[in-house]
Design an enzyme around this catalytic site. Structure first.
Site, PDB file in Angstrom:
ATOM      1  N   CYS A  35       0.852  -1.203   0.000  1.00  0.00           N
ATOM      2  CA  CYS A  35       0.000   0.000   0.000  1.00  0.00           C
ATOM      3  C   CYS A  35       0.884   1.247   0.000  1.00  0.00           C
ATOM      4  O   CYS A  35       1.795   1.367   0.817  1.00  0.00           O
ATOM      5  CB  CYS A  35      -0.897  -0.003   1.237  1.00  0.00           C
ATOM      6  SG  CYS A  35      -1.823   1.545   1.434  1.00  0.00           S
TER       7      CYS A  35
HETATM    8  N1  MHO Z   1      -7.485  -0.393   2.009  1.00  0.00           N
HETATM    9  C1  MHO Z   1      -6.212  -0.824   2.474  1.00  0.00           C
HETATM   10  C2  MHO Z   1      -5.082  -0.461   1.561  1.00  0.00           C
HETATM   11  C3  MHO Z   1      -5.079   0.928   1.090  1.00  0.00           C
HETATM   12  S1  MHO Z   1      -3.822   1.124   0.024  1.00  0.00           S
HETATM   13  C4  MHO Z   1      -3.990   2.589  -0.768  1.00  0.00           C
HETATM   14  C5  MHO Z   1      -5.929  -0.201   3.829  1.00  0.00           C
HETATM   15  O1  MHO Z   1      -6.780   0.476   4.370  1.00  0.00           O
HETATM   16  O2  MHO Z   1      -4.858  -0.433   4.378  1.00  0.00           O
HETATM   17  O3  MHO Z   1      -4.004   0.107  -0.999  1.00  0.00           O
END
Ligand code: MHO
Length: 231
Positions: A35
């Site tokens: 991420c």
């Molecule tokens: N939805 C996941 C990953 C976000 S990242 C921009 C989180 O909340 O960690 O992929």
């Protein structure tokens, strides 16, 4: 309304000194390490890093978006001052700040290094070899030539900083144009501070250059102290 020092300060709109004195010559590093929110803050807080931005790279899908990422990977792009920090140092941070030993559950989060020249490619290969020798574990990091980077949606840029409207309001008044905010060294650094990177002492040493209002500076001190347990 009486004008106090604070209220005048609140209304001041000025380019942060650190942003108006960016080095003219920068180099770019492009990494994928899961991420992209975390690495945006981590690299933003690293001395010598001039700008960060998050986006999508490594696939063929045309015009990817977060919800239509296709075969692209979440990627961070870093402009740095080669007179202050070397690419090898950025690679060190890359290797120690994520887990390259799992293939990941989605291509979106895979580990990758996109090199911009032969020298970067050599360093990438060399550090991967070292990592593999030191850990004796499989490494799933893909090393590939950089081709195209698609900037992610605005709300992903400096994501952690965006969670503080009282800090963002400063940047909105300084940079009505979102593109300028994304490219701000000040915003990259403050994104680091609000994510737990950096110290109060470090903040005090550069607070004047960040161009923030008194209330925003106080808020950041408060956040740093909470991360450090008031140390
Ligand atoms: N939805 C996941 C990953 C976000 S990242 C921009 C989180 O909340 O960690 O992929």
């Amino acid at each position: 309304m009486t004008l106090t020092k604070e209220s005048i300060d609140e209304k001041r709109v000025k380019i942060p000194p650190i942003d108006s004195s960016v080095p003219s010559k920068t180099e770019t590093a492009t990494f994928s390490m899961g991420c992209f929110w975390g690495p945006d803050a981590l690299f933003g807080s690293t001395p010598g890093v001039v700008r960060t931005r998050v986006g999508y790279a490594g696939g063929q899908t045309a015009n990817p978006t977060y919800y239509n990422i296709g075969d692209h990977i979440e990627t961070i792009q870093i402009d740095y001052d080669p007179g202050v920090i070397y690419y090898e140092k950025l690679l060190n941070i890359f290797w120690k700040s994520h887990n390259p030993h799992t293939p990941g559950w989605l291509r979106q989060y895979m580990s990758a290094i996109f090199h911009h020249n032969d020298q970067q490619e050599q360093f990438a290969i060399e550090t991967l070899r070292n990592r593999s020798r030191d850990t004796q574990k499989t490494i799933h990091t893909e090393i590939m030539p950089f081709s195209k980077f698609y900037l992610a949606e605005g709300y992903h840029q400096k994501y952690n900083l965006k969670q503080y409207p009282e800090l963002i309001s400063d940047y909105i008044s300084i940079y009505p144009d979102e593109e300028d905010f994304i490219h701000s060294t000040s915003a990259a650094k403050v994104n680091g501070y609000v994510s737990g990177y950096g110290t109060l002492r470090g903040f005090e040493a550069e607070v004047k250059s960040l161009g923030l209002s008194l209330s925003a500076s106080e808020k950041i001190r408060d956040i740093i102290s909470r991360f450090k347990g008031d140390k």
